[in-house]
Design a protein around this motif. Structure first.
Motif, PDB file in Angstrom:
ATOM      1  N   CYS A 116       0.835  -1.201   0.000  1.00 32.43           N
ATOM      2  CA  CYS A 116       0.000   0.000   0.000  1.00 32.43           C
ATOM      3  C   CYS A 116       0.872   1.255   0.000  1.00 32.43           C
ATOM      4  CB  CYS A 116      -0.946  -0.012   1.199  1.00 32.43           C
ATOM      5  SG  CYS A 116      -2.324   1.141   1.039  1.00 32.43           S
ATOM      6  N   GLY A 117       2.199   1.061  -0.053  1.00 34.57           N
ATOM      7  CA  GLY A 117       3.087   2.224  -0.127  1.00 34.57           C
ATOM      8  C   GLY A 117       3.442   2.855   1.206  1.00 34.57           C
ATOM      9  N   HIS A 118       3.111   2.180   2.324  1.00 28.53           N
ATOM     10  CA  HIS A 118       3.425   2.772   3.625  1.00 28.53           C
ATOM     11  C   HIS A 118       4.944   2.831   3.863  1.00 28.53           C
ATOM     12  CE1 HIS A 118      -0.890   1.717   5.238  1.00 28.53           C
ATOM     13  NE2 HIS A 118      -0.892   2.294   4.058  1.00 28.53           N
ATOM     14  N   ASP A 119       5.688   1.950   3.165  1.00 30.53           N
ATOM     15  CA  ASP A 119       7.157   2.061   3.197  1.00 30.53           C
ATOM     16  C   ASP A 119       7.568   3.428   2.634  1.00 30.53           C
ATOM     17  OD1 ASP A 119       6.098   1.223   0.745  1.00 30.53           O
ATOM     18  OD2 ASP A 119       7.801  -0.055   0.232  1.00 30.53           O
ATOM     19  N   GLY A 120       6.904   3.837   1.558  1.00 32.66           N
ATOM     20  CA  GLY A 120       7.162   5.149   0.960  1.00 32.66           C
ATOM     21  C   GLY A 120       6.749   6.289   1.880  1.00 32.66           C
ATOM     22  N   HIS A 121       5.577   6.124   2.541  1.00 32.30           N
ATOM     23  CA  HIS A 121       5.105   7.188   3.439  1.00 32.30           C
ATOM     24  C   HIS A 121       6.120   7.422   4.568  1.00 32.30           C
ATOM     25  CE1 HIS A 121       0.711   5.956   2.247  1.00 32.30           C
ATOM     26  NE2 HIS A 121       1.404   6.435   1.240  1.00 32.30           N
ATOM     27  N   THR A 122       6.626   6.308   5.114  1.00 32.07           N
ATOM     28  CA  THR A 122       7.581   6.405   6.216  1.00 32.07           C
ATOM     29  C   THR A 122       8.862   7.098   5.764  1.00 32.07           C
ATOM     30  OG1 THR A 122       6.664   4.343   7.077  1.00 32.07           O
ATOM     31  CG2 THR A 122       8.788   5.045   7.973  1.00 32.07           C
ATOM     32  N   SER A 123       9.380   6.693   4.607  1.00 35.95           N
ATOM     33  CA  SER A 123      10.638   7.309   4.169  1.00 35.95           C
ATOM     34  C   SER A 123      10.422   8.765   3.746  1.00 35.95           C
ATOM     35  CB  SER A 123      11.314   6.470   3.077  1.00 35.95           C
ATOM     36  OG  SER A 123      10.720   6.683   1.844  1.00 35.95           O
ATOM     37  N   MET A 124       9.236   9.090   3.223  1.00 32.18           N
ATOM     38  CA  MET A 124       8.947  10.493   2.890  1.00 32.18           C
ATOM     39  C   MET A 124       8.936  11.368   4.136  1.00 32.18           C
ATOM     40  SD  MET A 124       6.041  10.818  -0.057  1.00 32.18           S
ATOM     41  CE  MET A 124       4.816   9.938   0.849  1.00 32.18           C
ATOM     42  N   LEU A 125       8.351  10.847   5.210  1.00 36.94           N
ATOM     43  CA  LEU A 125       8.279  11.653   6.428  1.00 36.94           C
ATOM     44  C   LEU A 125       9.680  11.848   7.018  1.00 36.94           C
ATOM     45  CD1 LEU A 125       6.590  13.264   8.374  1.00 36.94           C
ATOM     46  CD2 LEU A 125       5.976  11.176   9.582  1.00 36.94           C
ATOM     47  N   LEU A 126      10.522  10.820   6.897  1.00 36.36           N
ATOM     48  CA  LEU A 126      11.913  10.987   7.347  1.00 36.36           C
ATOM     49  C   LEU A 126      12.646  11.989   6.455  1.00 36.36           C
ATOM     50  CD1 LEU A 126      12.729   7.265   8.223  1.00 36.36           C
ATOM     51  CD2 LEU A 126      12.664   9.187   9.837  1.00 36.36           C
ATOM     52  N   GLY A 127      12.352  11.952   5.156  1.00 36.28           N
ATOM     53  CA  GLY A 127      12.937  12.927   4.232  1.00 36.28           C
ATOM     54  C   GLY A 127      12.492  14.342   4.588  1.00 36.28           C
ATOM     55  N   ALA A 128      11.191  14.482   4.906  1.00 34.67           N
ATOM     56  CA  ALA A 128      10.662  15.796   5.296  1.00 34.67           C
ATOM     57  C   ALA A 128      11.349  16.278   6.576  1.00 34.67           C
ATOM     58  CB  ALA A 128       9.152  15.716   5.506  1.00 34.67           C
ATOM     59  N   ALA A 129      11.580  15.332   7.508  1.00 29.99           N
ATOM     60  CA  ALA A 129      12.255  15.690   8.766  1.00 29.99           C
ATOM     61  C   ALA A 129      13.637  16.271   8.467  1.00 29.99           C
ATOM     62  CB  ALA A 129      12.381  14.457   9.656  1.00 29.99           C
ATOM     63  N   GLU A 130      14.343  15.635   7.541  1.00 29.44           N
ATOM     64  CA  GLU A 130      15.682  16.112   7.190  1.00 29.44           C
ATOM     65  C   GLU A 130      15.602  17.508   6.560  1.00 29.44           C
ATOM     66  OE1 GLU A 130      18.092  13.205   5.244  1.00 29.44           O
ATOM     67  OE2 GLU A 130      19.777  14.605   4.998  1.00 29.44           O
ATOM     68  N   LEU A 131      14.644  17.701   5.668  1.00 29.00           N
ATOM     69  CA  LEU A 131      14.472  19.022   5.031  1.00 29.00           C
ATOM     70  C   LEU A 131      14.144  20.093   6.068  1.00 29.00           C
ATOM     71  CD1 LEU A 131      12.368  18.015   1.876  1.00 29.00           C
ATOM     72  CD2 LEU A 131      14.826  18.507   1.974  1.00 29.00           C
ATOM     73  N   LEU A 132      13.307  19.729   7.039  1.00 26.93           N
ATOM     74  CA  LEU A 132      12.915  20.704   8.064  1.00 26.93           C
ATOM     75  C   LEU A 132      14.089  21.059   8.968  1.00 26.93           C
ATOM     76  CD1 LEU A 132       9.365  19.302   8.918  1.00 26.93           C
ATOM     77  CD2 LEU A 132       9.853  21.555   7.927  1.00 26.93           C
ATOM     78  N   VAL A 133      14.858  20.037   9.343  1.00 29.78           N
ATOM     79  CA  VAL A 133      16.010  20.277  10.221  1.00 29.78           C
ATOM     80  C   VAL A 133      17.031  21.173   9.521  1.00 29.78           C
ATOM     81  CG1 VAL A 133      18.010  19.144  11.273  1.00 29.78           C
ATOM     82  CG2 VAL A 133      15.737  18.193  11.602  1.00 29.78           C
ATOM     83  N   ARG A 134      17.234  20.912   8.245  1.00 33.11           N
ATOM     84  CA  ARG A 134      18.234  21.686   7.499  1.00 33.11           C
ATOM     85  C   ARG A 134      17.751  23.081   7.127  1.00 33.11           C
ATOM     86  NH1 ARG A 134      20.739  18.284   2.705  1.00 33.11           N
ATOM     87  NH2 ARG A 134      21.761  16.593   3.841  1.00 33.11           N
ATOM     88  N   GLY A 135      16.434  23.246   7.106  1.00 36.43           N
ATOM     89  CA  GLY A 135      15.870  24.502   6.592  1.00 36.43           C
ATOM     90  C   GLY A 135      15.891  25.654   7.581  1.00 36.43           C
ATOM     91  N   GLY A 136      16.449  25.434   8.765  1.00 32.40           N
ATOM     92  CA  GLY A 136      16.541  26.532   9.731  1.00 32.40           C
ATOM     93  C   GLY A 136      15.335  26.612  10.647  1.00 32.40           C
ATOM     94  N   ASP A 137      15.261  27.699  11.431  1.00 29.32           N
ATOM     95  CA  ASP A 137      14.247  27.850  12.481  1.00 29.32           C
ATOM     96  C   ASP A 137      12.828  27.630  11.957  1.00 29.32           C
ATOM     97  OD1 ASP A 137      16.231  28.351  14.203  1.00 29.32           O
ATOM     98  OD2 ASP A 137      15.930  30.532  14.312  1.00 29.32           O
TER      99      ASP A 137
END
Ligand code: NI
Length: 405
Positions: free
Chosen positions: A99-120
């Motif tokens: 059902c693609g939940h593997d993709g959902h999980t890795s996308m959210l981790l990717g988003a976490a990385e983008l948010l951490v790097r994107g500053g305050d």
């Protein structure tokens, strides 16, 4: 176009997705998955904790004293024997990320990385890695465990092969159907097939119930409100020359509006009980509530749309689609906080492929960076809206009866 995801982040998302795909776990058994998520968050320096064993909740600080923007991914797999032949196919017999939940999980981790790097961040962001979506129980369990405390708005999305990669679908209002279940037990009086006058035939009563119930959707519900009543199981009788004294029927009710959902539940009871009474059979009716329908709230949907346009460009954002009659337990979060659930196109232009829940399901991994970018983008935009107070003025979606015309 908005957030550009650098190649290293994309590579990590693809690697994570394939790793999760290889080791899928069923609802409430996502132990290795949770460990994998936890170590990825640890590498990013993100504080997090476990909830109910296999849930993982991470907190990104921002905007003191403000409620958080929650982003949710489901993490569980299905009891399906994989037949994709992919090099990273499931190694767990009879279990598959179909059902693609593997993709959902890795996308959210990717988003976490983008948010951490994107500053305050303008407001705190809470990442919810939710177990047991396929069972329809995970969201409610996490809510009861307090996951929505201090959450101001929530977003999520599903990879979807109905749309080409690059497309994002952000629609206000209904986004999935409610999924309730019912059981009707008919007790009549059994007897000899040649002496029907001495009996109350549970097969006849059950059959009348099956056909009468079908008229609820066709005669009582506005045809522009999608709804379904299906009886999937009807068991009765033991021999051709015996009139059955018992019958058991089981079915499911699907609706996209809370109002129609309530109507169907009441009508099924009314119709079945009336038929029981008419034929002097005794009836027991059991209703089991499943997920409500997803109803995206207007303010959050506007933010989700703006983020989608920033990421995919206006031409690739759809505002309407044929809503699925499937269920999605994200709907439960929306009973408590405003939010929006979107569809993330994941169909490569080159193949026809197989649908979700098929043993040959796969999706276009190019969708991962689009999904992650959208999540990070909407988290920032919603955070800014919380900070400015704009979200405070957003009302919960209320169903309004439209004037007849
Ligand atoms: Ni799913």
């Amino acid at each position: 176009m908005g957030q550009v995801v650098d190649a290293a982040v994309v590579d990590r998302m693809v690697a994570m997705r394939r790793d999760l795909h290889q080791y899928p776990e069923l609802s409430w058994q996502e132990h290795k998955t949770a460990e994998r998520i936890s170590s990825a968050l640890h590498e990013l320096g993100i504080a997090h904790h476990r909830l109910l064993g296999t849930g993982v909740v991470a907190d990104l600080p921002g905007g003191q004293g403000l409620p958080a923007v929650a982003l949710r991914a489901d993490i569980d797999a299905l009891p399906i024997q994989e037949e994709t032949g992919l090099p990273f196919a499931s190694t767990n017999d009879g279990v598959m990320h179909a059902c693609g939940h593997d993709g959902h999980t890795s996308m959210l981790l990717g988003a976490a990385e983008l948010l951490v790097r994107g500053g305050d961040l303008p407001a705190p962001v809470k990442l919810i890695f939710q177990p047991a979506e396929e069972e329809g129980a995970g969201a409610n369990a996490l809510i009861e465990a307090g996951v929505l405390e201090s959450v101001g708005v929530i977003f999520g999305g599903h990879l979807d092969r109905h749309f080409f990669t690059g497309t994002l679908v952000v629609a206000p209002g209904p986004g999935s159907a409610s999924t309730d279940y019912f059981t009707i037990r008919v007790t009549g009086r059994g007897g000899h097939a040649a002496r029907p006058h001495e009996t109350i035939d549970a097969v006849v009563v059950g059959s009348l119930i099956v056909t009468a119930i079908q008229t609820i959707v066709s005669r009582e519900i506005d045809p522009s409100d999608p709804s379904i009543v299906t009886i999937g199981r009807f068991e009765a009788g033991s021999a051709p020359n015996v009139i059955a004294g018992q019958a058991e029927l089981e079915g499911t009710i699907r609706a996209q509006s809370p109002k129609v959902r309530e109507h169907l539940k009441k009508s099924i009871r009314r119709v079945a009980e009336s038929i029981g009474q008419l034929h002097q059979a005794y009836l027991e009716i059991e209703l089991t509530e499943g997920s409500p329908p997803i109803v995206n709230t207007p303010g959050a949907t506007t933010l989700a749309y703006q983020a989608a346009v920033a990421i995919a460009g206006e031409k690739r954002v759809r505002r309407h689609w044929r809503v699925t009659m499937g269920g999605e337990d994200f709907a439960n979060y929306l009973l408590s906080v405003p939010g929006c659930y979107i569809r993330i196109g994941a169909r490569p232009s080159t193949d026809q492929g197989f649908p979700a829940h098929s043993s040959r399901f796969d999706f276009d991994e190019a969708a991962l960076s689009i999904g992650a970018s959208w999540m990070a983008e909407v988290a920032r935009r919603a955070g800014a809206a919380l900070e400015s107070g704009e979200l405070d003025s957003l009302d919960r979606f209320e169903e309004v009866d439209e004037d007849e015309s």
